[in-house]
Each structure stands twice: as C-alpha cells, then as structure tokens.
Design a protein around this motif. Structure first.
Motif, PDB file in Angstrom:
ATOM      1  N   SER A  82       8.706 -36.401  14.843  1.00  0.00           N
ATOM      2  CA  SER A  82       7.928 -37.117  15.858  1.00  0.00           C
ATOM      3  C   SER A  82       8.123 -36.471  17.210  1.00  0.00           C
ATOM      4  O   SER A  82       8.929 -36.914  17.998  1.00  0.00           O
ATOM      5  CB  SER A  82       8.374 -38.574  15.911  1.00  0.00           C
ATOM      6  OG  SER A  82       9.740 -38.652  16.187  1.00  0.00           O
ATOM      7  N   THR A  97       5.436 -41.447  20.489  1.00  0.00           N
ATOM      8  CA  THR A  97       6.245 -42.060  19.434  1.00  0.00           C
ATOM      9  C   THR A  97       6.648 -43.486  19.758  1.00  0.00           C
ATOM     10  O   THR A  97       7.278 -44.141  18.932  1.00  0.00           O
ATOM     11  CB  THR A  97       7.522 -41.239  19.194  1.00  0.00           C
ATOM     12  OG1 THR A  97       8.216 -41.095  20.438  1.00  0.00           O
ATOM     13  CG2 THR A  97       7.195 -39.871  18.651  1.00  0.00           C
ATOM     14  N   PRO A 118       4.332 -38.751  13.550  1.00  0.00           N
ATOM     15  CA  PRO A 118       3.918 -40.138  13.840  1.00  0.00           C
ATOM     16  C   PRO A 118       2.521 -40.484  13.354  1.00  0.00           C
ATOM     17  O   PRO A 118       2.263 -41.630  12.976  1.00  0.00           O
ATOM     18  CB  PRO A 118       4.031 -40.233  15.363  1.00  0.00           C
ATOM     19  CG  PRO A 118       4.086 -38.825  15.858  1.00  0.00           C
ATOM     20  CD  PRO A 118       4.733 -38.035  14.772  1.00  0.00           C
TER      21      PRO A 118
END
Length: 543
Positions: free
Chosen positions: A53, A177, A457
C-alpha cells in the motif's frame, strides 16, 4: 472522488464519449473557492514491485485539497446534453506543468511556511455538553435515544481539545491508504475504534442520503419537527442552504417539550402529547449528530438532510453510525493533509480519543471521575490543553519508539465491545456520497497480528465502484470481504513484530520523517534503523 467519465455501468473503462471528454477537460468549471496547485494524494504512484500500500511521498506544498462532494461537477449530465454541431471548437490551451512538489519531510530549516503552519480545528463539543438534558426519569426522552445507539454521544465529548497533537497527526495522514505513516509503520482508524471509543454501532445500512432541494427540506422540517413554512423559509434564507441554525434547532427541542407539558395539563389526547415529544426527540438527535459525527466547518448550523434518519424513532439503530463517523472523519483528514488547507472539521473528540488510546504518553490527560467499565473509552479520560505549538509534537513523532505506542489498546474492553467480523472488512465504506477505504491489512498489529507487506489498496477498495455496489458488498458480501484467520497471519509475540522485509519495504515506499525547525540536520534516530536491524538479522541467519 473518482470521475465517472467514459466508464461503463460496472466501472469498466470505455472509449465512449472520448471526444466529449476532451471538451469536458477543456471547459470544466473550477471548484468553488479552490485553486488546484498540483496532483492530489490519490494521484500518487504505487510501488508495484513491493505489492503493498504505497502512498507515494506525500506533499504539503503543491498538493490540492480534495473537493467537497457537494461541489462535484455532474459529468454524466454534461455528456448527455444536446449539442449544436457545426460550430467551431474553442482552441485548447496547452496543459500547464504542475509546480515543483516540495515534501514536508524534506523541508529545510527556513521553510517556516510549512513547518510552522497551524491547522484551525472546528469543534462543537461544548454544544452537546452544555445543552439542557432532561432527567433520566423522563423515559419518553431517554428510551428512544438509548435504543437508537446514539445516547452515548452525549457522554464522550471533550470540553478541552489538544488541537496541536491532532494537527501533528493530520500531517502524516496518507489518503491513498487511509492510514498514518510513522517511524513504526502504518497505523489507522478502523471500525473497531468508533465501536470501542464511542460505542457506536458498526453494523447495518450505510447512510444513503443525497443533497436535497429547499422544497424537500422544508417539507421534512414541517412534517418531522412541526415548524411552520414561513419560519423554515426564513432560516433557510439566513443560511443560504437547506440548514437550520443551532439555536433555532435547540429552540424547537425545548419548545416541543413545553407544548407536550401543556397538552398534558389540558388533558389532550395522548397521541397529541406523543407527537410533540417525538418532535422534541428528533430535534435533539439532529442537533446531537450534527455537533458530533457530522460536525462541519461552519460550526453553527445543522444539515437538514440527516433529519430523514429520525423519521421512525424505532428504526434509528438500523443505520451504521460508526461507519458514518469514520467516513466523515477520514474525509476531513484527506482535506487536512493538503498544505493549502487551513481548517479541520469532523468529530474532533474522536481522533483525540484515538491518539490518547494509542499514544498515552504523547499528550496531556487525566482519568475521568465516575467512569464505569461498561462506558465508552472516550469517557475514561479528560484531555488537557497540551502544547500550543505543533512543532513539539512533530519532534515527538519524528523520534517515536515502539514502546511509546499501544498498538492494541482495547484488549481489556473486549468483554464490553468484542472484535466482530465487521472490523476485519476490507473495502469501501460510505456515508451519503462520501466514501473512504477501510484496510485492516495495513494495520494488523492493531489487531495483535504480525504485520506483513499489505496488498495493493485498490485490490480491496476497487476504484470505480459506485455507491450501490459499495452498499451491496458490505451488506451482502461481508463474509467474502473480511480478512480470515489464514490471511491475518501469526499473532504477535512482542510489540515490534513484523514480517522480515516489512520495514525495508515501508521505508522504501514512504517518508515518515518530518524535519523540525529546531533540528534541521539529521534526526537523532536514523530513519533506517529497522532496516539495518533486519539486514543484520538476515546475515545472522545465513551464518
């Protein structure tokens, strides 16, 4: 928010309306009161090789704030308009190069514009504390409030807030994120936080309101609160929107109580008394959520759109108020992470309680008197004013140690609020037209599991999902979208447990060091300390 230009019904890319998209890009109106200075956080790149992420190097200078949902230009309506063919096209201007991006972590000693900025936080905490509340013996008032799941919002508000510590955390927030990036790795605010800190329900339907017209708002206020149309029109004109001023709403709340008492004294039918009482409760609930969950930057009015959730007082508990609080807070965190932002809104007692729970030695607070174990954890503490300069907190975060953080602060509270499956949901949450990512895989240590390199993500929170699809996933596919036991990995044995390579990856894709004005040189603690430790451990393994 993602644009819907040239997308199919299921979020798939399409070349339809390609020429219209070019025209749209050329004449698209600017956001009200905003000037775009550079790429938004969502436009950062991702370290595909690491497979995790990545938020990119978050910029403070040259980063435009995300626009409010109410300001979104309706691209679909534009593309479906009738056009006159044969007219000459307006020549397009060559695209301008974005200004040079300056990272806050790379700020020099004389970059006071960045390092000495203070974010002004808007909070309506005292309005809930100070409003007159009926004695607990008046069950006609407290019973529907307790059944709604919102009653505890009257007990979890702080009269004093340490805005500077909140500001320091806003600076290290990464919208891609929805997590804070610290030396320790990523930490985030998950659904487990509103259910433990505030005791809000985190299951049920997402709030699904849309912007309403003044006529629709006036009908709702007249029907649900019993206000004459002339007064409604006047207050809408005063706020220039479908809003009710706080003092006007408080007047309704008290006035309907008086009418109910008068009706009882005059021996009027019980349904008349009940009507006045329900209107009083609705006014109080609207005031309560608008001063807490939906607190905005105006700090003096309530949005009428939320009144629809109190039409049937017996069904208020069916809505996901915990997700609403989380989405609204993350919406303002996304805005606050841009350097051009000067104000922060949202439920300020919520992030203050989160900071105290996870970093008890960072700010000033004392134990609250008369706290009971079955109460929300926000009611357990009383924050102090703290430092008046965010630079002090920046320095503390720049030198944070593992033992300074309580990754899992709710263990002793599990007999009151258990860790339910909804806390492990990975994907989109939404409230109205706002949405945010919920990625527990980025913060496994907060759930007492060894942190690994998280997946990209967008794998969980797929871009292009419309609001109906987000609702469907959470309500109908929750069990398919949770992180199961196998995916969570091993339980932690110590505070700093991470899988080999996690810290190396994290320092490669993130820049969690902010250089303070007082210490413009190298920070006291090398930012690659964990990387060096992991390399040494790897060498020992090979021997």
């Amino acid at each position: 928010m993602e644009e819907n230009i040239g997308r199919g019904r299921h979020g798939k890319a399409s070349n339809v309306n390609a020429s219209a998209r070019k025209k749209f890009d050329a004449i698209r109106p600017a956001k009200r009161g905003r000037s775009k200075q550079g790429p938004t956080p969502a436009q950062q790149t991702h370290d595909a090789e690491a497979g995790g992420s990545h938020t990119g190097s978050r910029s403070r200078l040259g980063q435009a704030p995300m626009a409010d949902a109410e300001d979104d230009f309706d691209a679909d309506q534009f593309l479906n308009q009738d056009v006159e063919y044969g007219e000459p096209e307006t020549p397009q201007q060559p695209p301008q190069q974005p200004p040079q991006v300056v990272l806050i972590w790379d700020a020099a000693e004389n970059d006071h514009e960045v390092l000495k900025r203070n974010l002004r936080c808007q909070a309506s905490r005292k309005k809930v504390i100070n409003i007159h509340k009926l004695p607990r013996s008046e069950r006609w008032f407290w019973d529907p409030l307790e059944a709604s799941g919102l009653e505890l919002l009257t007990r979890v508000n702080f009269s004093v807030l340490d805005y500077e510590v909140i500001w320091a955390f806003v600076e290290i927030w990464h919208p891609k994120t929805s997590t804070f990036h610290l030396l320790l790795g990523e930490l985030g605010i998950t659904l487990d936080d509103p259910q433990c800190l505030l005791h809000l329900p985190i299951q049920g339907k997402f709030l699904n309101h849309t912007k309403m017209s003044r006529e629709e708002g006036a009908d709702m206020v007249s029907s649900y609160l019993g206000v004459v149309r002339e007064e409604i029109d006047l207050t809408f004109a005063a706020t220039n929107e479908v809003h009710l001023k706080d003092n006007f709403l408080q007047t309704i709340y008290k006035e309907k109580q008086t009418f109910a008492e008068k009706a009882i004294a005059e021996n009027k039918p019980m349904h008349v008394v009940k009507l006045y009482r329900e209107r009083s409760v609705r006014a109080f609930m609207l005031h309560l959520v608008c001063c807490t969950i939906f607190n905005n930057k105006s700090n003096y009015y309530a949005d009428v759109v939320y009144l629809q959730y109190f039409h049937d007082l017996s069904c208020v508990h069916e809505w996901n108020w915990g997700a609403a609080a989380l989405v609204h807070l993350q919406h303002y965190l996304d805005h606050g992470s841009a350097v051009s932002t000067t104000q922060m809104a949202g439920y300020m007692s919520f992030p203050q309680g989160w900071i105290i729970a996870h970093f008890p030695r960072l700010s000033v607070w004392v134990d609250a008197p008369n706290y009971a174990e079955n109460m929300p954890l926000n009611a357990k503490v009383v924050p102090g004013q703290g430092h008046k300069d965010a630079v002090v907190y920046r320095s503390s975060l720049d030198n944070i140690q593992t033992y300074d953080c309580v990754f899992s602060p709710y263990d002793a509270h599990r007999q009151v609020r258990s860790l339910i499956n909804a806390c492990w949901f990975s994907g989109w949450l939404r409230c109205g037209k706002l949405k945010c990512k919920h990625l527990p895989e980025c913060v496994l240590r907060q759930f007492q599991h060894v942190q690994c390199i998280p997946i990209y993500p967008n794998t969980s929170a797929t871009s292009g999902m419309n609001l109906c699809e987000i609702d469907c996933v959470f309500m109908e596919e929750l069990e398919l979208r949770i992180f199961d036991e196998e995916m969570r990995g091993q339980p932690v044995a110590s505070l700093r447990d991470t899988e080999p390579g996690y810290m190396s990856w994290f320092y490669r894709v993130s820049h969690p060091i902010m250089r303070s004005v007082q210490a413009p040189g190298s920070p006291p603690r090398p930012p690659n300390l964990e990387v060096l430790i992991e390399a040494a451990e790897a060498r020992m393994t090979l021997i």
